[in-house]
Design an enzyme around this catalytic site. Structure first.
Site, PDB file in Angstrom:
ATOM      1  N   ASP A  93     -24.983  22.353   9.051  1.00 38.91           N
ATOM      2  CA  ASP A  93     -26.259  22.143   9.726  1.00 38.91           C
ATOM      3  C   ASP A  93     -26.770  20.726   9.433  1.00 38.91           C
ATOM      4  OD1 ASP A  93     -28.757  22.868  11.031  1.00 38.91           O
ATOM      5  OD2 ASP A  93     -29.605  23.041   9.029  1.00 38.91           O
ATOM      6  N   ASP A  95     -30.701  19.460  10.168  1.00 39.19           N
ATOM      7  CA  ASP A  95     -32.103  19.355   9.754  1.00 39.19           C
ATOM      8  C   ASP A  95     -32.450  20.297   8.610  1.00 39.19           C
ATOM      9  OD1 ASP A  95     -33.250  17.438  11.749  1.00 39.19           O
ATOM     10  OD2 ASP A  95     -32.377  18.915  13.101  1.00 39.19           O
ATOM     11  N   ASN A 204     -29.546  26.014   6.096  1.00 38.76           N
ATOM     12  CA  ASN A 204     -30.754  26.427   5.375  1.00 38.76           C
ATOM     13  C   ASN A 204     -31.458  27.598   6.037  1.00 38.76           C
ATOM     14  OD1 ASN A 204     -31.705  24.574   7.573  1.00 38.76           O
ATOM     15  ND2 ASN A 204     -33.702  25.113   6.706  1.00 38.76           N
TER      16      ASN A 204
END
Length: 257
Positions: A93, A95, A204
């Site tokens: 990922d 961001d 996240n």
């Protein structure tokens, strides 16, 4: 009520062992301004954790040796290159995992990226997570690395150009490659064209991998903590996983006290 948020979904604490002990995974919450710019980033808040939609099952076929074969025109990734033959595929990922971006000026921004929105160019201020350069360099040595973000390419692509200076990511996937399911952009690993037993995802947001939680290495969301060592602590974890014949048994071993 506006449901989009900047790539942050509230989640319960989880724990993943590292070589230095247990790395606690907890997501801090921070206030967000609500405006049209959020549409650039990911992702929408998850509802309940659903199962993968049945229509994805036909996308992959299995060869005689048990590996997953690519069906032309259906898989998100191209054939594995000679450079990555035999390596585990890791989906990473962007961001709040590798960087944090804001439309508000940040004095110590690592990058400032111009992004055009509705005919107007805006500056996006990007902070790199501590140790991200070392982490990506090592990941590129060990794995077939794929960037997969639910953000729009017009933002994520130039950010990745600046972040990935060593060309670690073989492929970049953006929002259009996600499955929009029950109000959330989900990264459906079954659409990649890789053996799921040899595929990991680092993210996240649990909403991003709700179809394949057993393939996930959770990472705490990052915003601006310059003392953060999450990526540094994850390097030995991934070094061990890179040697696993099957990621499910590898992750189970790491989670065993």
């Amino acid at each position: 009520m506006e449901r989009s948020v900047i790539c942050q979904v509230q989640k319960e604490d989880t724990v993943l062992p590292s070589k230095q002990g247990l790395v606690k995974k907890s997501s801090p919450t921070k206030p967000r301004s609500r405006n049209i710019f959020k549409a650039l980033f990911c992702c929408l808040r998850a509802q309940n954790a659903p199962q993968p939609p049945p229509c994805q099952d036909h996308l992959l076929q299995t060869e005689e040796n048990g590996s997953v074969a690519k069906i032309p025109g259906t898989c998100l990734l191209p054939e594995v290159t000679l450079q990555d033959q035999g390596k585990v595929c890791v989906v990473i990922d962007l961001d709040e995992t590798l960087v944090h971006s804001s439309f508000k000026p940040i004095s110590n921004a690592d990058f400032i990226v111009p992004v055009e929105i509705e005919g107007t160019t805006h500056q996006v201020y990007v902070l790199k997570r501590p140790h991200v350069d070392e982490f990506l360099r090592r990941m590129g040595e060990l794995f077939e690395c794929v960037l997969f973000t639910a953000s729009l390419a017009k933002y994520a692509d130039p950010v990745t150009d600046l972040l990935d200076k060593h060309g670690v990511f073989r492929v970049r996937l953006f929002r259009e490659s996600c499955v929009f399911h029950q109000g959330c952009y989900v990264k459906d690993l079954s659409r990649l064209g890789r053996d799921l037993g040899r595929t990991l995802i680092l993210d996240n947001s649990p909403a991003s991998y709700i179809f394949h939680p057993e393939n996930a290495v959770p990472v705490v969301s990052w915003f601006d903590d310059l003392e953060d060592v999450e990526l540094l602590n994850l390097i030995p974890v991934f070094e061990e996983l890179s040697q696993a014949e099957n990621v499910y048994t590898g992750l189970a071993h790491l989670r065993t006290p």
